[in-house]
Design an enzyme around this catalytic site. Structure first.
Site, PDB file in Angstrom:
ATOM      1  N   GLY A 201      26.444  13.864  13.021  1.00 13.74           N
ATOM      2  CA  GLY A 201      26.381  14.977  12.069  1.00 13.74           C
ATOM      3  C   GLY A 201      24.970  15.353  11.673  1.00 13.74           C
ATOM      4  O   GLY A 201      24.214  14.510  11.246  1.00 13.74           O
ATOM      5  N   SER A 202      24.591  16.620  11.796  1.00 11.78           N
ATOM      6  CA  SER A 202      23.201  16.990  11.591  1.00 11.78           C
ATOM      7  C   SER A 202      23.012  18.498  11.708  1.00 11.78           C
ATOM      8  O   SER A 202      23.971  19.264  11.735  1.00 11.78           O
ATOM      9  CB  SER A 202      22.345  16.274  12.634  1.00 11.78           C
ATOM     10  OG  SER A 202      22.986  16.314  13.889  1.00 11.78           O
TER      11      SER A 202
END
Length: 243
Positions: A201-202
């Site tokens: 996640g980013s």
């Protein structure tokens, strides 16, 4: 015979296939599989099957599909799979500015990657990697505007043969805890080439050059190495609707 894995391949047809798991993710997949097997044998079958599901998700997270990138030096392609959450006018971050770096104002396109997106990042243009700057930081929600200044991040500056530069930044999120780079300063990269990975996640920010506007819209989904997000020197000023 042409092959889809070769960048200069001239294909007439292709067949769908399961994407491979990137080498960086294989160890995590094996660890998850071992824990699932151990739990199934020692603790309970129910827990074991739950962990089998987790193992499949880990393998899927690190999937590394083949992408076909349009060959045109004027095009800037998306460096990440995900959702376009912000398009704004900003100055270059300090790590990409200064002597030999970016200056002035840019259109910043922010692409948010959920834990279900492919997390292999790719170069938006062909050129030479002039700068890579890692900055430790916090792990705020990558969807927030201030994440570009406060979160753990890694900046890249790629310069084309004609001197035009495109900067982009990998930004860690709430869950992400490590940003990886597959290239180093001085390396030659092609548009769509794999350059890094952010775990779990980013977000990735791209700084389009002066006079270049976004060809993607807020709420649109991008495919790394394939979606065209800009064409150098052109500002289409497009609008759109969500439906």
């Amino acid at each position: 015979m042409p092959e889809i894995d070769k960048p200069n391949s001239h294909l007439t047809t292709v067949k769908w296939r399961f994407p491979s798991v990137h080498p960086e993710g294989r160890k995590y997949t094996l660890i998850a599989a071992f824990v699932a097997l151990l739990s199934y044998s020692i603790v309970s079958h129910f827990l074991g099957w739950l962990l089998v599901g987790l193992t499949i998700w880990v393998a899927a997270f690190f999937r590394d599909p083949v992408r076909t990138t349009p060959v045109d030096p004027k095009l800037i392609v998306a460096p990440a799979d995900g959702l376009v959450t912000m398009i704004s006018r900003v100055t270059a971050p300090p790590e990409l500015a200064g002597e030999g770096g970016l200056s002035g104002e840019f259109t910043r396109v922010s692409i948010f990657m959920s834990v279900f997106d492919v997390h292999i990042n790719r170069s938006p243009i062909s050129g030479t990697v002039r700068r890579i700057q890692y900055v430790p930081g916090k792990f705020l929600n990558a969807d927030l505007d201030k994440a570009s200044e406060d979160n753990e991040r890694q900046h890249f500056l790629v310069e084309r043969d004609d001197g035009a530069q495109v900067g982009f930044t990998q930004i860690a999120g709430l869950v992400a805890r490590r940003i990886l780079s597959f290239v180093k300063e001085g390396d030659r990269v092609e548009a769509g080439e794999r350059i890094g990975l952010i775990r779990f996640g980013s977000r990735v920010d791209v700084y389009l050059p002066a006079g270049t506007g976004s060809q993607v819209l807020l709420g649109q989904r991008t495919i790394a190495g394939e979606t065209i997000i800009g064409e150098i020197g052109i500002d289409p000023q497009r609008g759109g609707r969500s439906q």
